[in-house]
Scaffold this motif. Structure first.
Motif, PDB file in Angstrom:
ATOM      1  N   PHE A 241      -7.707  83.911  61.607  1.00  0.00           N
ATOM      2  CA  PHE A 241      -8.024  85.027  60.718  1.00  0.00           C
ATOM      3  C   PHE A 241      -6.746  85.689  60.210  1.00  0.00           C
ATOM      4  CE2 PHE A 241      -9.430  89.144  59.287  1.00  0.00           C
ATOM      5  CZ  PHE A 241     -10.675  88.884  58.741  1.00  0.00           C
ATOM      6  N   ASN A 242      -5.739  85.776  61.063  1.00  0.00           N
ATOM      7  CA  ASN A 242      -4.477  86.403  60.675  1.00  0.00           C
ATOM      8  C   ASN A 242      -3.464  85.395  60.140  1.00  0.00           C
ATOM      9  OD1 ASN A 242      -4.975  89.212  61.403  1.00  0.00           O
ATOM     10  ND2 ASN A 242      -5.060  88.490  63.510  1.00  0.00           N
ATOM     11  N   SER A 243      -3.888  84.155  59.948  1.00  0.00           N
ATOM     12  CA  SER A 243      -2.967  83.113  59.500  1.00  0.00           C
ATOM     13  C   SER A 243      -2.405  83.444  58.119  1.00  0.00           C
ATOM     14  CB  SER A 243      -3.681  81.759  59.461  1.00  0.00           C
ATOM     15  OG  SER A 243      -2.813  80.753  59.000  1.00  0.00           O
ATOM     16  N   PHE A 244      -1.105  83.320  57.984  1.00  0.00           N
ATOM     17  CA  PHE A 244      -0.433  83.620  56.715  1.00  0.00           C
ATOM     18  C   PHE A 244       0.397  82.452  56.169  1.00  0.00           C
ATOM     19  CE2 PHE A 244       3.343  85.107  54.457  1.00  0.00           C
ATOM     20  CZ  PHE A 244       2.760  85.809  53.408  1.00  0.00           C
ATOM     21  N   PRO A 245       1.236  81.799  57.001  1.00  0.00           N
ATOM     22  CA  PRO A 245       2.192  80.814  56.453  1.00  0.00           C
ATOM     23  C   PRO A 245       1.549  79.657  55.706  1.00  0.00           C
ATOM     24  CG  PRO A 245       2.726  81.369  58.728  1.00  0.00           C
ATOM     25  CD  PRO A 245       1.383  81.937  58.451  1.00  0.00           C
ATOM     26  N   ILE A 246       0.428  79.131  56.200  1.00  0.00           N
ATOM     27  CA  ILE A 246      -0.150  77.929  55.601  1.00  0.00           C
ATOM     28  C   ILE A 246      -0.579  78.187  54.162  1.00  0.00           C
ATOM     29  CG2 ILE A 246      -2.078  76.292  55.724  1.00  0.00           C
ATOM     30  CD1 ILE A 246      -1.966  76.588  58.765  1.00  0.00           C
ATOM     31  N   ILE A 247      -1.399  79.212  53.970  1.00  0.00           N
ATOM     32  CA  ILE A 247      -1.917  79.497  52.629  1.00  0.00           C
ATOM     33  C   ILE A 247      -0.799  79.959  51.702  1.00  0.00           C
ATOM     34  CG2 ILE A 247      -3.510  80.935  51.306  1.00  0.00           C
ATOM     35  CD1 ILE A 247      -5.345  80.993  53.710  1.00  0.00           C
ATOM     36  N   TRP A 248       0.079  80.813  52.215  1.00  0.00           N
ATOM     37  CA  TRP A 248       1.132  81.342  51.355  1.00  0.00           C
ATOM     38  C   TRP A 248       2.103  80.239  50.927  1.00  0.00           C
ATOM     39  CZ3 TRP A 248       1.438  85.464  48.524  1.00  0.00           C
ATOM     40  CH2 TRP A 248       2.659  85.843  47.976  1.00  0.00           C
ATOM     41  N   PRO A 255      -5.091  79.382  42.516  1.00  0.00           N
ATOM     42  CA  PRO A 255      -5.018  80.146  41.267  1.00  0.00           C
ATOM     43  C   PRO A 255      -5.825  81.435  41.327  1.00  0.00           C
ATOM     44  CG  PRO A 255      -6.463  78.244  41.016  1.00  0.00           C
ATOM     45  CD  PRO A 255      -5.824  78.111  42.361  1.00  0.00           C
ATOM     46  N   GLY A 256      -5.281  82.495  40.769  1.00  0.00           N
ATOM     47  CA  GLY A 256      -5.883  83.819  40.896  1.00  0.00           C
ATOM     48  C   GLY A 256      -5.861  84.227  42.350  1.00  0.00           C
ATOM     49  N   TYR A 257      -7.024  84.598  42.879  1.00  0.00           N
ATOM     50  CA  TYR A 257      -7.181  84.869  44.306  1.00  0.00           C
ATOM     51  C   TYR A 257      -8.120  83.844  44.937  1.00  0.00           C
ATOM     52  CZ  TYR A 257      -5.008  89.473  43.694  1.00  0.00           C
ATOM     53  OH  TYR A 257      -4.127  90.486  43.447  1.00  0.00           O
ATOM     54  N   SER A 258      -8.289  82.691  44.280  1.00  0.00           N
ATOM     55  CA  SER A 258      -9.331  81.738  44.677  1.00  0.00           C
ATOM     56  C   SER A 258      -9.080  81.071  46.022  1.00  0.00           C
ATOM     57  CB  SER A 258      -9.495  80.661  43.602  1.00  0.00           C
ATOM     58  OG  SER A 258      -8.289  79.942  43.419  1.00  0.00           O
ATOM     59  N   THR A 259      -7.848  81.089  46.533  1.00  0.00           N
ATOM     60  CA  THR A 259      -7.583  80.537  47.869  1.00  0.00           C
ATOM     61  C   THR A 259      -7.011  81.602  48.807  1.00  0.00           C
ATOM     62  OG1 THR A 259      -5.361  79.790  47.225  1.00  0.00           O
ATOM     63  CG2 THR A 259      -7.170  78.210  46.960  1.00  0.00           C
ATOM     64  N   ALA A 260      -7.095  82.865  48.389  1.00  0.00           N
ATOM     65  CA  ALA A 260      -6.538  83.949  49.201  1.00  0.00           C
ATOM     66  C   ALA A 260      -7.525  84.405  50.264  1.00  0.00           C
ATOM     67  CB  ALA A 260      -6.158  85.136  48.315  1.00  0.00           C
ATOM     68  N   SER A 262      -7.947  87.564  53.476  1.00  0.00           N
ATOM     69  CA  SER A 262      -7.636  88.994  53.561  1.00  0.00           C
ATOM     70  C   SER A 262      -6.174  89.235  53.908  1.00  0.00           C
ATOM     71  CB  SER A 262      -8.541  89.660  54.610  1.00  0.00           C
ATOM     72  OG  SER A 262      -8.376  89.040  55.876  1.00  0.00           O
ATOM     73  N   THR A 263      -5.578  88.364  54.720  1.00  0.00           N
ATOM     74  CA  THR A 263      -4.166  88.523  55.076  1.00  0.00           C
ATOM     75  C   THR A 263      -3.266  88.306  53.868  1.00  0.00           C
ATOM     76  OG1 THR A 263      -4.682  87.685  57.288  1.00  0.00           O
ATOM     77  CG2 THR A 263      -2.369  87.780  56.676  1.00  0.00           C
ATOM     78  N   ILE A 264      -3.598  87.317  53.040  1.00  0.00           N
ATOM     79  CA  ILE A 264      -2.824  87.054  51.827  1.00  0.00           C
ATOM     80  C   ILE A 264      -2.972  88.229  50.854  1.00  0.00           C
ATOM     81  CG2 ILE A 264      -2.555  85.516  49.855  1.00  0.00           C
ATOM     82  CD1 ILE A 264      -1.662  84.291  52.491  1.00  0.00           C
ATOM     83  N   LEU A 265      -4.200  88.730  50.691  1.00  0.00           N
ATOM     84  CA  LEU A 265      -4.430  89.867  49.800  1.00  0.00           C
ATOM     85  C   LEU A 265      -3.644  91.085  50.276  1.00  0.00           C
ATOM     86  CD1 LEU A 265      -5.884  91.188  47.415  1.00  0.00           C
ATOM     87  CD2 LEU A 265      -7.814  91.664  48.955  1.00  0.00           C
ATOM     88  N   MET A 266      -3.608  91.300  51.573  1.00  0.00           N
ATOM     89  CA  MET A 266      -2.858  92.419  52.137  1.00  0.00           C
ATOM     90  C   MET A 266      -1.383  92.312  51.769  1.00  0.00           C
ATOM     91  SD  MET A 266      -2.444  93.302  56.190  1.00  0.00           S
ATOM     92  CE  MET A 266      -1.752  91.677  56.479  1.00  0.00           C
ATOM     93  N   SER A 277      -2.368  98.499  50.722  1.00  0.00           N
ATOM     94  CA  SER A 277      -2.110  97.392  51.638  1.00  0.00           C
ATOM     95  C   SER A 277      -2.397  97.799  53.080  1.00  0.00           C
ATOM     96  CB  SER A 277      -0.665  96.933  51.498  1.00  0.00           C
ATOM     97  OG  SER A 277      -0.375  95.885  52.398  1.00  0.00           O
ATOM     98  N   ALA A 278      -2.030  99.045  53.430  1.00  0.00           N
ATOM     99  CA  ALA A 278      -2.321  99.541  54.778  1.00  0.00           C
ATOM    100  C   ALA A 278      -3.830  99.643  54.999  1.00  0.00           C
ATOM    101  CB  ALA A 278      -1.661 100.902  54.983  1.00  0.00           C
TER     102      ALA A 278
END
Length: 306
Positions: A241-248, A255-260, A262-266, A277-278
């Protein structure tokens, strides 16, 4: 010396002995307070502040940050995608790890070497793994596209079909695959540790009762493996759920937010509005707690194995 004078030192010594455990757990409590509790408090406090892009606090914002966050047109889609992302990765990771754990629990030539090889995806940097897969999926020079080209699955120029990370319908399966790839080693080893605790005489009794392999696995192995399985799956739920590196690293949530998620959006919101963001961080934190509670209820972690 009176009896009262004798009792006072004894009471003092008993009081000191009662405080002795604090000398051992005290540092851990202080560490948890500084590393876990204080950041959570600051995160919640920041979500109610108006903060400039340079980090200057301009005053209280009330619930404005949350109102702005919930008004984001992609917010609902991102939250739904986050849940799907967690469920897909964790379920696939557990299923693959159960099969691998059962395989590596058997005796076969070079078993030790195979176990060591399994550690490689876990030992490597998650970010580096994601970058490597992104390179492999490059629409022009990626090795995966070269294989597809040789098999006649895409044209020589490739076109839009060659960019596997350029469309959410093809990018998300690859993101899930990479997440499972880096999660399987830890989960498999956790399950192997659980299998090692199952007494051999239990299986011997099952064989004497005429139970087949499938029946033995379903009725004996899985129930006795539940504690290890619960811990491994729960850790995966929180990590994924908190994963960031893979998607980023692979798509930046595009494209857009189509693969984002909640962590990426934050992280994206941090560049324009720290307060919003907070607020997203608080929502994210709440979602982790909700998913954890749901998982624990479904897994019945505190029930004794029959």
């Amino acid at each position: 010396m009176t009896t009262l004078d004798v009792k006072k030192p004894r009471a003092a010594r008993r009081g000191l002995r009662a405080l002795e455990p604090l000398a051992w757990v005290g540092p851990a409590i202080v560490l948890i307070a500084l590393v876990v509790l204080w950041p959570v408090v600051e995160m919640i406090r920041s979500s109610f502040l108006e903060i400039s892009r340079l980090g200057v606090v301009r005053g209280s914002a009330g619930f404005a940050n949350y109102e702005k966050l919930f008004a984001e047109k992609d917010f609902a889609d991102v939250m739904v995608r986050s849940v799907i992302w967690v469920v897909a990765v964790v379920v696939l990771t557990v299923l693959v790890s159960l099969a691998l754990a059962q395989l590596f629990n058997q005796r076969f030539p070079l078993r030790k070497l195979a176990r060591w090889a399994l550690i490689a995806p876990w030992a490597a940097s998650v970010l580096m793994t994601a970058i490597i897969f992104k390179w492999m999926l490059d629409p022009e020079v990626g090795v995966i596209n070269q294989i597809r080209l040789k098999l006649g699955l895409i044209d020589a120029m490739g076109g839009a079909a060659a960019d596997q990370l350029g469309d959410a319908s093809t990018a998300m399966p690859w993101l899930v695959f990479v997440a499972v790839f880096v999660s399987v080693p830890f989960t498999t080893y956790a399950l192997l540790a659980g299998l090692a605790t199952i007494p051999a005489d239990v299986y011997e009794a099952a064989r004497m009762d005429g139970a087949g392999r499938l029946r033995t696995y379903w009725s004996i192995t899985l129930p006795l493996l539940r504690p290890a399985l619960t811990v491994a799956a729960l850790i995966n739920v929180m990590n994924v759920f908190n994963s960031f590196p893979i998607i980023w690293a692979m798509t930046h949530g595009q494209p857009g937010y189509s693969t984002a998620t909640s962590t990426i959006l934050m992280y994206i919101l941090k560049g324009s509005d720290i307060g919003e963001s907070a607020a997203m961080s608080v929502v994210n934190f709440g979602m982790v707690i909700v998913l954890t509670v749901i998982f624990l209820r479904v897994s019945r972690w505190n029930k004794e194995v029959a």
